[in-house]
Write an enzyme that holds these catalytic residues in place. Structure first.
Site, PDB file in Angstrom:
ATOM      1  N   ASN A   1       6.111 -11.987   1.143  1.00  0.00           N
ATOM      2  CA  ASN A   1       4.770 -11.396   1.163  1.00  0.00           C
ATOM      3  C   ASN A   1       4.439 -10.732   2.504  1.00  0.00           C
ATOM      4  OD1 ASN A   1       1.695 -11.365   0.510  1.00  0.00           O
ATOM      5  ND2 ASN A   1       1.858 -12.628   2.357  1.00  0.00           N
TER       6      ASN A   1
ATOM      7  N   TYR B   1       5.221   3.153   4.917  1.00  0.00           N
ATOM      8  CA  TYR B   1       4.821   2.023   4.060  1.00  0.00           C
ATOM      9  C   TYR B   1       5.235   2.271   2.607  1.00  0.00           C
ATOM     10  CZ  TYR B   1       1.610  -1.549   2.146  1.00  0.00           C
ATOM     11  OH  TYR B   1       1.054  -2.631   1.504  1.00  0.00           O
TER      12      TYR B   1
END
Ligand code: NDP
Length: 240
Positions: free
Chosen positions: A82, A147
């Site tokens: 995560n 990203y």
């Protein structure tokens, strides 16, 4: 059987909610973090979950961190990748350092952590890996070539690794969150955020717990037939 889980970036935001939900489900949980000691201490005091500091971008640190968790809690059954960062800038302004940092943490971290737990999972014929991607890895986003590339990479990584674990009891899935109310999203300028929320059919940001519920489903012993999938939890924004 009590499962042992590692949640990277497990002390804040979405990771915090995942750590708590896995603990409530009866797992022994180790929450990893990068360096925010204050938040990590508050997290452990609040939840009773142990926090472990290492940089997921550092291959050797991941090996050592996982070894410490195994010594403390036992072999790792569940890994939730995560941990993630943003370093937003248009390509025109983006530096090579911003590119490298985001790729190293978000995608490299996924590789490093999987390497650290994979052999053990295969040996024990059981494992559950969930990689946290992003809606912006599916659809791209202005100012996020680094990203979007890293998160898109996570989705490909997940499908490839799922094929290697499928016959051996190890499932590998991804979750693609939409916009969730965490510190990461709080960094988005209010005028931009307003426009983003206007595009979410459900009409609000998601909650960290709503992502955690998806993770809980995917890591269950009963979820052995779900692998290589991406669960989009985004309030209906892009019906991917
Ligand atoms: P936050 O910024 O709130 O929390 C990030 C967590 O990751 C922190 O615990 C942080 O540790 C940890 N972390 C960051 N870098 C590293 C590193 N190099 N090594 C180890 N741990 C690290 O993020 P969110 O909760 O918002 O996001 C969680 C995940 O969900 C990320 O992968 C993100 O990309 C993804 N996501 C988030 C969305 C959102 O709307 N919030 C949307 C789509 C995807 P520390 O506290 O020490 O800094």
């Amino acid at each position: 059987m009590t499962r042992v889980a590692i949640v990277t970036g497990g002390t804040r935001g979405i990771g915090h909610a995942i750590s708590v939900m896995l603990k409530k489900a009866g797992m022994k949980v180790a929450a990893n973090y990068a360096g925010n000691e204050e938040k990590a201490k508050a997290f452990t005091a609040e939840t009773g979950i142990l926090a472990y500091k290492w940089d997921v971008a550092d291959f050797a640190a991941c090996q050592a961190g996982v070894a410490k968790v195994v010594a403390d809690l036992g072999p790792v059954d569940v890994l939730v990748n995560n941990a993630g960062i943003t370093r937003d800038a248009t390509l025109k302004r983006q530096t090579r350092a911003q590119w490298d940092e985001v790729l190293d943490v978000n995608l490299g971290g996924c590789f490093n952590m999987c390497k650290a737990v994979w052999d053990g999972m295969l040996d024990r014929s059981f494992g559950r890996i969930v990689n946290v991607g992003s809606i912006n890895g599916q659809g791209g986003q202005y100012g996020q070539v680094n990203y979007a590339a890293a998160k898109s990479g996570i989705h490909g990584f997940t499908k490839a690794l799922a094929q290697e674990g499928a016959a051996k009891g190890v499932t590998v899935n991804a979750i693609a969150p939409g916009y969730i109310d965490t510190e990461m999203v709080a960094a988005v300028p209010p005028n931009v955020l307003e426009k983003i929320v206007a595009k979410i059919p459900v009409g609000r940001l998601g909650k960290a717990e709503e992502i955690a519920r998806g993770v809980l489903f995917l890591v269950g012993d009963e979820a052995g037939f779900v692998t290589g999938s991406t669960l989009s939890i985004n309030g209906g924004q892009h019906m991917y």
